[in-house]
Enzyme design. Structure first.
Site, short mmCIF file in Angstrom:
data_model
loop_
_atom_site.label_atom_id
_atom_site.label_comp_id
_atom_site.label_asym_id
_atom_site.label_seq_id
_atom_site.Cartn_x
_atom_site.Cartn_y
_atom_site.Cartn_z
N ASP A 99 -7.04 -1.49 -4.44
CA ASP A 99 -8.07 -1.10 -3.47
C ASP A 99 -9.04 -0.10 -4.09
O ASP A 99 -10.25 -0.17 -3.83
CB ASP A 99 -7.44 -0.49 -2.21
CG ASP A 99 -6.58 -1.46 -1.44
OD1 ASP A 99 -6.79 -2.68 -1.56
OD2 ASP A 99 -5.68 -0.99 -0.71
N ASP B 73 0.85 -1.19 0.00
CA ASP B 73 0.00 0.00 0.00
C ASP B 73 0.89 1.23 0.00
O ASP B 73 2.00 1.20 0.53
CB ASP B 73 -0.91 0.02 1.24
CG ASP B 73 -2.00 -1.04 1.19
OD1 ASP B 73 -2.39 -1.44 0.08
OD2 ASP B 73 -2.47 -1.45 2.26
#
Length: 183
Positions: free
Chosen positions: A143, A127
């Site tokens: 995401d 991330d």
């Protein structure tokens, strides 16, 4: 529409959906590669001070860090979701009004596969987007695919279609009518 025309359309939708999904997965994986290469071990890259930055994070859980270190559970859940999305995609009638569902299904599947690749390959998901202004959990391109496509799917299903538009999902009805419109 004849069975041959239905089959051609199905092959077209399947092939174009697969190619689009591969392109989206490629973009996701490329951005994660860049994050790992350029951000890992470095201070966050501040793009808008106090608002938005790029910050490397190895997420060993699911969305928002839930289910930390539950790799098997998350992967199995992802596979089940992909099977459901794939089933629905393959059953969609070859009509234009279902194209938004096709597109959103492809985007959702690409997000699920993009993060699944990370979990299997690395043991965690990379991330790197962080909205520090609202202290939103750090996230990635896959995401975005999942969240945006799920919101759009829910809104589209609630406001864009009628109940009878989803009759193609019923195995019972298909067997009774002998129809091939979903394939």
């Amino acid at each position: 529409m004849t069975e041959t025309e239905n089959n051609r359309k199905f092959i077209y939708y399947a092939a174009s959906g697969l190619l689009a999904m591969l392109a989206l997965i490629g973009l996701d994986q490329y951005t994660k590669y860049l994050a790992q290469t350029l951000l890992k071990g470095n201070a966050p890259l501040i793009l808008i001070k106090g608002v938005f930055q790029l910050e490397y994070l190895e997420n060993r859980g699911a969305a928002f860090g839930m289910f930390q270190n539950q790799k098997a559970f998350i992967v199995v859940t992802g596979i089940i979701i992909l099977i459901i999305v794939g089933y629905c995609y393959c059953r969609l009638p070859a009509q234009r009004k279902y194209n938004p569902l096709r597109v959103l299904s492809v985007v959702l599947a690409a997000g699920a596969v993009g993060n699944m690749i990370d979990r299997i390959w690395h043991g965690y998901v990379i991330d790197f987007f962080y909205f520090s202004l609202i202290d939103f959990p750090i996230f990635n391109v896959a995401d975005i695919y999942v969240v945006v496509s799920m919101i759009a799917l829910v809104l589209l299903i609630i406001f864009g279609y009628k109940d009878e538009d989803f009759s193609f999902l019923s195995l019972k009805k298909k067997k009774e009518s002998g129809s091939n419109t979903g394939e």
